[in-house]
Structures are given as C-alpha cells and as structure tokens.
Design a protein around this motif. Structure first.
Motif, PDB file in Angstrom:
ATOM      1  N   ILE A   1     -21.358  14.784  -9.872  1.00 16.96           N
ATOM      2  CA  ILE A   1     -21.071  14.856 -11.303  1.00 16.96           C
ATOM      3  C   ILE A   1     -20.523  13.541 -11.821  1.00 16.96           C
ATOM      4  O   ILE A   1     -20.859  13.100 -12.922  1.00 16.96           O
ATOM      5  CB  ILE A   1     -20.078  16.005 -11.598  1.00 16.96           C
ATOM      6  N   HIS A   2     -19.693  12.874 -11.017  1.00 12.03           N
ATOM      7  CA  HIS A   2     -18.969  11.720 -11.544  1.00 12.03           C
ATOM      8  C   HIS A   2     -18.885  10.605 -10.505  1.00 12.03           C
ATOM      9  O   HIS A   2     -18.752  10.857  -9.313  1.00 12.03           O
ATOM     10  CB  HIS A   2     -17.559  12.127 -11.957  1.00 12.03           C
ATOM     11  N   SER A   3     -18.939   9.352 -11.003  1.00 10.17           N
ATOM     12  CA  SER A   3     -18.684   8.229 -10.103  1.00 10.17           C
ATOM     13  C   SER A   3     -17.947   7.086 -10.798  1.00 10.17           C
ATOM     14  O   SER A   3     -17.242   6.330 -10.147  1.00 10.17           O
ATOM     15  CB  SER A   3     -19.991   7.702  -9.520  1.00 10.17           C
ATOM     16  N   SER A   4     -18.097   6.910 -12.120  1.00  7.47           N
ATOM     17  CA  SER A   4     -17.564   5.823 -12.948  1.00  7.47           C
ATOM     18  C   SER A   4     -18.498   4.620 -12.891  1.00  7.47           C
ATOM     19  O   SER A   4     -19.413   4.549 -12.049  1.00  7.47           O
ATOM     20  CB  SER A   4     -16.142   5.395 -12.559  1.00  7.47           C
TER      21      SER A   4
ATOM     22  N   ILE B   1     -14.375  -1.557 -17.875  1.00  9.14           N
ATOM     23  CA  ILE B   1     -15.169  -0.505 -17.240  1.00  9.14           C
ATOM     24  C   ILE B   1     -15.173   0.697 -18.167  1.00  9.14           C
ATOM     25  O   ILE B   1     -14.558   0.691 -19.232  1.00  9.14           O
ATOM     26  CB  ILE B   1     -14.599  -0.082 -15.866  1.00  9.14           C
ATOM     27  N   SER B   2     -15.869   1.744 -17.774  1.00  8.99           N
ATOM     28  CA  SER B   2     -15.733   3.036 -18.434  1.00  8.99           C
ATOM     29  C   SER B   2     -15.638   4.105 -17.366  1.00  8.99           C
ATOM     30  O   SER B   2     -16.507   4.197 -16.494  1.00  8.99           O
ATOM     31  CB  SER B   2     -16.919   3.324 -19.359  1.00  8.99           C
ATOM     32  N   THR B   3     -14.593   4.881 -17.410  1.00 12.32           N
ATOM     33  CA  THR B   3     -14.434   5.946 -16.421  1.00 12.32           C
ATOM     34  C   THR B   3     -15.499   7.025 -16.612  1.00 12.32           C
ATOM     35  O   THR B   3     -16.125   7.476 -15.654  1.00 12.32           O
ATOM     36  CB  THR B   3     -13.030   6.576 -16.529  1.00 12.32           C
ATOM     37  N   PHE B   4     -15.717   7.441 -17.859  1.00 13.09           N
ATOM     38  CA  PHE B   4     -16.613   8.556 -18.123  1.00 13.09           C
ATOM     39  C   PHE B   4     -17.910   8.150 -18.820  1.00 13.09           C
ATOM     40  O   PHE B   4     -18.871   8.924 -18.837  1.00 13.09           O
ATOM     41  CB  PHE B   4     -15.901   9.607 -18.977  1.00 13.09           C
ATOM     42  N   GLY B   5     -17.971   6.973 -19.432  1.00  8.49           N
ATOM     43  CA  GLY B   5     -19.190   6.559 -20.104  1.00  8.49           C
ATOM     44  C   GLY B   5     -20.346   6.414 -19.126  1.00  8.49           C
ATOM     45  O   GLY B   5     -20.196   5.820 -18.059  1.00  8.49           O
TER      46      GLY B   5
ATOM     47  N   PHE C   1     -24.158  -0.515 -23.283  1.00  8.42           N
ATOM     48  CA  PHE C   1     -22.898  -0.024 -22.710  1.00  8.42           C
ATOM     49  C   PHE C   1     -22.694   1.401 -23.195  1.00  8.42           C
ATOM     50  O   PHE C   1     -22.743   1.674 -24.398  1.00  8.42           O
ATOM     51  CB  PHE C   1     -21.728  -0.905 -23.155  1.00  8.42           C
ATOM     52  N   PHE C   2     -22.456   2.318 -22.247  1.00  5.90           N
ATOM     53  CA  PHE C   2     -22.307   3.736 -22.599  1.00  5.90           C
ATOM     54  C   PHE C   2     -20.842   4.113 -22.772  1.00  5.90           C
ATOM     55  O   PHE C   2     -19.965   3.659 -22.022  1.00  5.90           O
ATOM     56  CB  PHE C   2     -22.945   4.617 -21.525  1.00  5.90           C
ATOM     57  N   THR C   3     -20.612   4.974 -23.750  1.00 10.76           N
ATOM     58  CA  THR C   3     -19.284   5.505 -24.044  1.00 10.76           C
ATOM     59  C   THR C   3     -19.381   7.031 -24.051  1.00 10.76           C
ATOM     60  O   THR C   3     -20.418   7.598 -23.705  1.00 10.76           O
ATOM     61  CB  THR C   3     -18.787   5.003 -25.406  1.00 10.76           C
TER      62      THR C   3
END
Length: 427
Positions: free
Chosen positions: A73-76, A297-301, A103-105
């Motif tokens: 589900i997640h990696s950052s 960086i983006s943790t969730f983007g 760049f994703f947000t």
C-alpha cells in the motif's frame, strides 16, 4: 438530528460545513447513483465535489486498488515506485508542457501550495497575481491567493497578492462589453497593475472558476494575458484541479481554450484523476521544477495504491472518450436546463462547459444574489432524488452541477426534470 450528526458536531470544528438541514450519510454508490444510510437513492450531480470523475464503484478502479493493496500500500517517494513513474509519464505527455516534470501530492490545495513554492523560488519573489472570485485551497498560502472572501479566513500571509479582472464574464465593471473589448479591458488592467508592482512571480488562474460558481472568461483571455506576462517574465500557473481531464468537453485541459501561446509554465491537478482516491500534483517544465535548492519528499504523494487507481481511471477515461461524452451529454444538459429555467425570474444565468454547469439564482427582478433560494433548491432537489452542489462569489447563490463523466442522456434528462421541479417547489 441523527446520532451521527450529534457526534459529528461534538468533535468537529464549527467551520466544517455540512450540506442540508438534515445532513446525509452516504453509504455506497454505483455508476452515477449513491445511497444514504436510510436506503434512499440519489442521482449524483456533484460527484463529491467533482472528484468521482468516471463513476462510483467503477470496476476497473476498484480492481486496481484491491490488487495493489494486496501487494503493497505504501512506500513513500524515498523508494522507486513503478505506478508513480508510469502515471507521471502519462501526465507529462498529456500536459502539453515541454520537458515536463511531475510531482504528486495528496490534494489540490497541496498541489497549488507546491506550485506557489516553485514559482516564488524560481522568480525570487513573494508577489502573486490571482483572479478575483478565485479559489485555490485551504492552506495558509492558498487562502492568501483566494479571491473569494467566503473561503479566505485570514489576511495574514507569506505572500503579497494582487487581484486581476477577468474571471467573471457577466458581473463587474466590464460585464457589458463585447467579448473582444472585455479581453482588451482586462489586459489593460493587467498592464496597469504590472506597472505599479515590482517583480511578480506568477499569475495563478482557474480556466473555469470552480467554487466561484463555474464562471469563466471569454476564450483567449489567458492567451492575451500570456503575451503581457511573458514580456515581464511572470509565470502562468493554470489551476486545473476542477477543469482537468476533459470535464469541460471541448478540451482535455481548461488552458487549451486559451492556447494561442502554448501551455502554462505550471499546471496543477487533483480531484477527479483518482476517482475518489487522494491524488493531486504539479506539472512544470524541468527548469522550473528543478529550481529548489533544498531536499524535499512526499510521504503520501504518489503512493502505490493511489497511483494504481489513477492509472486505471485515466485508462478508462481515455478508452471510453469521456471527454467526448462530457461534450455531447453536457451540451444537451445545459440546453435542457436553459429551457426548464427560462421562465423562472429567480434564474439569472445558466452557464458552463461540458459537464461543469452553474445556475445562478437572484432575487426576482433584481441582480442581487439569493443564497437562501440556492439552499432551498438544494433541499428540494434532494427530496426529489438529486444531489447538487452550490458555490459562487456572491454568497453561494449558484447551483453547481458536475456529475461523473459517464452520465447518460437519460440521466441528464432525469436530473433536469428533478431540478425543474425543485426550482418550482422552492420558488
């Protein structure tokens, strides 16, 4: 008052608005319909604020989410992310921006916040030009460039914002001019404004103002602005959070109605691309995107699961020509709405593009906005089985219509009929 409503009020801020005197709890949806906790079915003409772009519970999207959730589900952004790279490649190509970087947000607010960071760093200026009646988000920086007082709770800001004419065609000092003279007047206003400022970083503008009530300038305004901006070295940010992905019918992006001088320097997007998943982003040419001299960086983007949803959603949209459907069914719907509201003295204007339509309500015989009437129509439409939105720069007196882009002709006719009854009942 329901138990859930009481619990909501006990733990939520007072400024967290809810629609309706007796707020809805939506439990599930399919296609263009949603159901509430009491089992009532509604035709959805608002899509969670233009966010359910293709359809509720679209099988292609739900399958992609489930399959990705079963993997990771997640990696950052600290790790390579195949779905994010694939989505960035597709958006870079679709954006029309040369040598584009993406760049994703997680939201439109965050996307616009990032665009402001890029523009101010690139131009070394904290001065921003924005449009009157605009809305760009709820962060500290984006409320400071929002030209709609109802959605800008503080004047404190890290930015100096100057507001330009042109976002609203049918109100204001230039309303009576022809389209050509309207554009000339707005350009002259921009020229004059730039003559009294130091070094603006950018102009940010929605091609169609969303929260402002689906208002838009004549085609070509931002192309004319671009000539002036280029002479002064000012960037153009196109806020496509609500207008992107073909919703306006004639174009894939709202900026393309003003395309004489090419794409914007920066483009922001969000809402519909994730079909309900939390996705936003910024596209800019490499020179602008790479101007930051610090780490970020983006943790969730761009998370694997939201990118999987977006890839499936975008593929479905393109393969089924939903832009064309927005043009065809939206054109039919707006003409139908003009027909059913023609005799109503409370309706000042029916406007829009594709499946992005606004109905502005006023007190009969005046040009004065009537937010009470808008609220009453919203309630009556709900009673008839139709969910609408509302907005507008004059005290939320505009009914906002933005259904999923798979809307059928039969559903458009059904919604127009319910709305006609709601206007009659509320009048």
């Amino acid at each position: 008052m329901t138990g859930l409503h009481e619990r909501h009020l006990a733990v939520s801020p007072e400024w967290l608005a809810l629609y309706y005197r007796h707020p809805l709890e939506l439990t599930h949806g399919e296609g263009r319909h949603v159901w509430d906790a009491d089992g009532n079915c509604y035709l959805d003409f608002f899509g969670g604020i233009l966010t359910t772009m293709t359809a509720h519970a679209l099988p292609e999207v739900t399958k992609a989410v489930a399959e990705q959730a079963g993997r990771i589900i997640h990696s950052s952004t600290l790790y390579l992310n195949r779905p994010m790279v694939e989505m960035a490649e597709r958006i870079a190509t679709l954006s029309g921006i040369p040598d584009a970087r993406v760049f994703f947000t997680t939201s439109g607010t965050e996307a616009n916040d990032t665009a402001l960071l890029l523009a101010t760093a690139y131009r070394r200026s904290n001065q921003i030009l924005a449009m009157r009646n605009s809305y760009h988000g709820r962060s500290f920086s984006t409320v400071s460039i929002t030209g709609n007082q109802a959605w800008s709770p503080t004047s404190l800001s890290p930015l100096q914002t100057l507001y330009v004419h042109g976002g609203v065609r049918s109100r204001g000092p230039y309303a009576e001019l022809s389209d050509e003279r309207f554009i000339q007047a707005c350009v002259a206003d921009l020229e004059d404004l730039l003559g009294h400022t130091r070094r603006p970083a950018a102009l940010i503008a929605e091609p169609v103002q969303g929260v402002g009530g689906f208002t838009s300038p004549p085609d070509g305004l931002f192309a004319a602005f671009r000539e002036v901006l280029d002479r002064h070295g000012v960037l153009w940010i196109s806020d496509e959070v609500q207008t992107g992905w073909g919703r306006t019918g004639d174009h894939f992006w709202g900026w393309q109605a003003h395309a004489e001088h090419g794409p914007p320097d920066i483009l922001t997007f969000a809402k519909g691309i994730g079909n309900g998943m939390s996705v936003g982003g910024v596209v800019a040419r490499a020179e602008v995107m790479n101007c930051l001299d610090a780490n970020s960086i983006s943790t969730f983007g761009g998370s694997p699961i939201t990118m999987a949803a977006s890839l499936a959603n975008l593929s479905y949209l393109l393969e089924h020509d939903l832009q064309g459907n927005a043009r065809r069914v939206g054109g039919l719907l707006i003409e139908r709405l003009r027909g059913v509201t023609a005799a109503s003295p409370a309706v000042r204007e029916v406007r829009g593009r594709g499946l992005m339509i606004g109905i502005e309500l006023v007190k009969p015989g005046t040009d004065e906005a009537d937010p009470e009437a808008a609220a009453a129509v919203l309630e009556a439409a709900r009673a008839g089985g139709l969910l609408l939105g509302k907005g507008g720069g004059h005290n939320t007196s505009v009914l906002r219509i933005a259904p999923p882009l798979t809307l059928t002709v039969a559903e458009a006719e059904e919604g127009a009929a319910i709305l006609a009854d709601a206007l009659h009942a509320a009048g």
